[in-house]
Write a protein that holds these residues in place. Structure first.
Motif, short mmCIF file in Angstrom:
data_model
loop_
_atom_site.label_atom_id
_atom_site.label_comp_id
_atom_site.label_asym_id
_atom_site.label_seq_id
_atom_site.Cartn_x
_atom_site.Cartn_y
_atom_site.Cartn_z
N SER A 37 34.77 38.80 31.08
CA SER A 37 34.65 40.13 31.69
C SER A 37 35.21 41.15 30.71
CB SER A 37 35.44 40.20 33.01
OG SER A 37 36.84 40.13 32.76
N PRO A 38 34.85 42.42 30.85
CA PRO A 38 35.41 43.43 29.94
C PRO A 38 36.93 43.45 29.96
CG PRO A 38 33.52 44.33 31.10
CD PRO A 38 33.80 42.99 31.72
N SER A 41 38.17 40.58 27.95
CA SER A 41 37.94 40.87 26.54
C SER A 41 39.08 41.73 25.98
CB SER A 41 36.61 41.60 26.34
OG SER A 41 35.52 40.81 26.74
N GLN A 42 39.43 42.77 26.71
CA GLN A 42 40.50 43.66 26.26
C GLN A 42 41.83 42.93 26.18
OE1 GLN A 42 40.23 46.67 25.06
NE2 GLN A 42 38.03 46.82 25.44
N ALA A 55 32.63 44.37 25.49
CA ALA A 55 32.30 44.21 26.90
C ALA A 55 31.28 43.11 27.13
CB ALA A 55 31.78 45.53 27.48
N SER A 56 30.47 42.79 26.09
CA SER A 56 29.41 41.81 26.26
C SER A 56 28.92 41.33 24.90
CB SER A 56 28.23 42.42 27.02
OG SER A 56 27.64 43.46 26.24
#
Length: 387
Positions: A37-38, A41-42, A55-56
């Motif tokens: 998921s974003p 990821s962060q 984000a993807s």
């Protein structure tokens, strides 16, 4: 490296951060990472000190700075993601197994060839220096004719019925689990060292826990004893926890492989013994800095991983002096050095020094033969790879 390359890693679970660390140690710039998921990821980018949490995958493919995409995602995603990377004109290095079936893996081999991009599979165990030394000695004729190849790959992280991971479900990881997840490492390694392909198999597989408890909350692979208890639900298991496979090799040699993810006390132990007409090699991944060399008519030997004692082919994969042990993380560093060094050389028609999509496809064909053999309780020939 004459040309700097940049990589992005897709997957923030256990193996994704291993790729990030190996890339950084190999001197490759990592632009960022993609989680499930974003938000993840962060979080992964922050914890790993990376500049960006994408984000993807689409964001990665749209980033012109990214030359290579590393796929460290669940098996069921490999085909779609690797295809997208190649079609975007980027190089790709994918975790194993390459795909869910040989139809997918064959298509990926074709796509890689058409795209004229480097496409590798992360069979990192090849890159222990003493495995490279064994392969070089076999090629030089020191082992003699390969007579038989035996060994195992065993772990204990799925010993309890409360142990759960997406890999135990066929729809997420494929119809084979222990064989595909760890057995293919052994099969790739022993074929690499001996230079002989497995041509036929006879398999007997075992599901220790026909039912497991699936957590209703998030869990981590290899989370171990200290993990917090979470609510769970029972779920039927249709993949194998363990198994034994008899093998026939192209030159007539015979072999056997035991795999298990339910062997108490064995955390991550790959062992092989390769017997030749002149000598024998035996090696254990939990003690990777020594290889036993057996002889009939003179003293046996334990060769210690020391660049000063290794041949030229293996020496390049041993960074530290003798007595300074190298292990699992170093194999990824060396794999990535081989991959990116190949890119820097600029000749993608040259023989790659890393496992390719063709090797990954071959492993899928082996898995399918093993599964068919188990179901039929008979010897099955491995389909030709066409590569």
């Amino acid at each position: 490296m004459s040309k700097p390359f940049a990589a992005a890693v897709v997957g923030a679970g256990f193996i994704g951060p291993v790729h990030v660390e190996g890339l950084l140690r190999a001197g490759v710039h990592v632009t960022g990472i993609v989680g499930s998921s974003p938000e993840k990821s962060q979080a992964a980018a922050q914890s790993l000190g990376l500049p960006r949490g994408y984000a993807s995958l689409d964001e990665v493919l749209a980033d012109d700075r990214v030359d290579v995409v590393h796929l460290a995602t669940p098996n069921r995603l490999h085909f779609e993601q690797a295809s997208a990377v190649l079609r975007a004109g980027k190089h790709v290095l994918c975790e194993k197994p390459l795909a869910m079936d040989s139809r997918e893996s064959a298509e990926l081999v074709r796509l890689a060839a058409d795209s004229q991009r480097a496409a590798g599979v992360a069979y990192n165990i090849r890159f222990y220096p003493l495995c490279q030394e064994a392969a070089a000695q076999v090629q030089a004729g020191d082992l003699g004719d390969v007579l038989h190849v035996n060994g195992s790959y065993v772990q204990d992280w799925l010993l309890h019925p409360t142990d759960f991971n997406w890999r135990v479900l066929a729809e997420a990881g494929g119809e084979l689990r222990a064989v595909a997840d760890i057995g293919t490492h052994w099969l790739d390694l022993t074929q690499f060292i001996t230079g002989q392909k497995v041509t036929a198999v006879c398999a007997d597989l075992q599901t220790v826990h026909a039912q497991r408890q699936r957590p209703t909350g998030p869990t981590d692979t290899f989370s171990g004893k200290g993990k917090r208890p979470v609510a769970a639900e029972p779920i039927a298991i249709d993949t194998e926890d363990a198994g034994c496979v008899l093998l026939k090799f192209a030159n007539g040699a015979r072999g056997s492989l035991q795999v298990s993810q339910t062997t108490a006390g064995r955390k991550n132990c790959l062992r092989f013994e390769i017997a030749g007409s002149r000598q024998t090699f035996a090696w254990n991944s939990e003690q990777p800095n020594a290889i036993w060399i057996g002889r009939r008519d003179q003293a046996n030997e334990s060769l210690i991983r020391d660049p000063a004692l290794l041949g030229e082919a293996a020496r390049q994969y041993a960074t530290y002096p003798g007595g300074h042990n190298e292990g699992f993380p170093d194999t990824f560093k060396q794999l990535f050095r081989a991959f990116y060094g190949y890119l820097a050389a600029g000749d993608l028609t040259a023989s790659p020094p890393f496992p390719t999509f063709s090797d990954g496809h071959r492993e899928i064909l082996l898995c399918e033969a093993i599964l068919q053999s188990h179901r039929q309780q008979a010897w099955v020939e491995v389909a030709p790879d066409g590569c």
